[in-house]
Design a protein around this motif. Structure first.
Motif, PDB file in Angstrom:
ATOM      1  N   PRO A  16       0.878  -1.025  -0.299  1.00  0.00           N
ATOM      2  CA  PRO A  16       0.074  -0.101  -0.080  1.00  0.00           C
ATOM      3  C   PRO A  16       1.309   1.479  -0.038  1.00  0.00           C
ATOM      4  N   GLU A  17       0.243   2.127  -0.648  1.00  0.00           N
ATOM      5  CA  GLU A  17       1.109   3.677  -1.044  1.00  0.00           C
ATOM      6  C   GLU A  17       1.404   4.081   0.761  1.00  0.00           C
ATOM      7  N   LEU A  18       2.887   4.376   0.897  1.00  0.00           N
ATOM      8  CA  LEU A  18       2.787   4.675   1.951  1.00  0.00           C
ATOM      9  C   LEU A  18       2.741   6.606   2.049  1.00  0.00           C
ATOM     10  N   ASP A  19       2.002   6.342   2.864  1.00  0.00           N
ATOM     11  CA  ASP A  19       1.698   8.363   3.327  1.00  0.00           C
ATOM     12  C   ASP A  19       2.051   8.192   5.109  1.00  0.00           C
ATOM     13  N   PHE A  21       0.047   9.400   7.769  1.00  0.00           N
ATOM     14  CA  PHE A  21      -0.751   8.573   8.780  1.00  0.00           C
ATOM     15  C   PHE A  21      -0.522   7.737   8.708  1.00  0.00           C
ATOM     16  N   ARG A  22       0.095   6.514   7.693  1.00  0.00           N
ATOM     17  CA  ARG A  22       0.846   5.560   7.518  1.00  0.00           C
ATOM     18  C   ARG A  22       2.236   5.329   8.296  1.00  0.00           C
ATOM     19  N   ASP A  24       2.689   7.540  10.429  1.00  0.00           N
ATOM     20  CA  ASP A  24       3.062   7.550  11.909  1.00  0.00           C
ATOM     21  C   ASP A  24       2.762   6.360  12.428  1.00  0.00           C
ATOM     22  N   GLU A  25       2.347   5.575  11.974  1.00  0.00           N
ATOM     23  CA  GLU A  25       1.647   4.565  13.063  1.00  0.00           C
ATOM     24  C   GLU A  25       2.578   3.438  12.477  1.00  0.00           C
ATOM     25  N   MET A  26       3.663   3.600  11.537  1.00  0.00           N
ATOM     26  CA  MET A  26       3.830   2.493  11.625  1.00  0.00           C
ATOM     27  C   MET A  26       5.623   2.665  12.775  1.00  0.00           C
ATOM     28  N   ASN A  75      -2.695   6.744  17.426  1.00  0.00           N
ATOM     29  CA  ASN A  75      -3.087   5.630  16.158  1.00  0.00           C
ATOM     30  C   ASN A  75      -4.514   6.106  15.884  1.00  0.00           C
ATOM     31  N   ALA A  79      -6.763   8.590  13.417  1.00  0.00           N
ATOM     32  CA  ALA A  79      -7.275   7.701  12.486  1.00  0.00           C
ATOM     33  C   ALA A  79      -8.904   8.365  12.761  1.00  0.00           C
TER      34      ALA A  79
END
Length: 86
Positions: A16-19, A21-22, A24-26, A75, A79
């Motif tokens: 999936p595309e890394l934006d 928000f993703r 930050d979650e990672m 997170n 969200a």
């Protein structure tokens, strides 16, 4: 090395595309946020607004009270903010 032991290699197109928000979650994952001032900082609002969000169940804000202190997961707060924009 048998078939079951081989590592799975993924192509970049399969991921999936890394934006922001993703990312930050990672990086931050389920970082715990304790207290209204810290929760307000994550939300980008004042402490009074964070308190109103926490005490009004109709907002759906993922803020709870544990042992007399407000608590949230970073997170989930982010969200929730994104869901409100859609």
């Amino acid at each position: 090395m048998g078939y079951a032991e081989r590592p799975v290699r993924r192509k970049a197109a399969d991921l999936p595309e890394l934006d922001r928000f993703r990312f930050d979650e990672m990086v931050n994952g389920d970082r715990k946020v304790w207290g209204l001032p810290a929760i307000a900082q994550v939300l980008g609002c004042g402490v009074d607004k964070a308190r109103r969000l926490a005490n009004d169940p109709s907002t759906g804000a993922p803020i709870s009270k544990k042992g007399g202190q407000y608590f949230a997961l970073r997170n989930r707060l982010l969200a929730w903010l994104v869901e409100g924009d859609q």
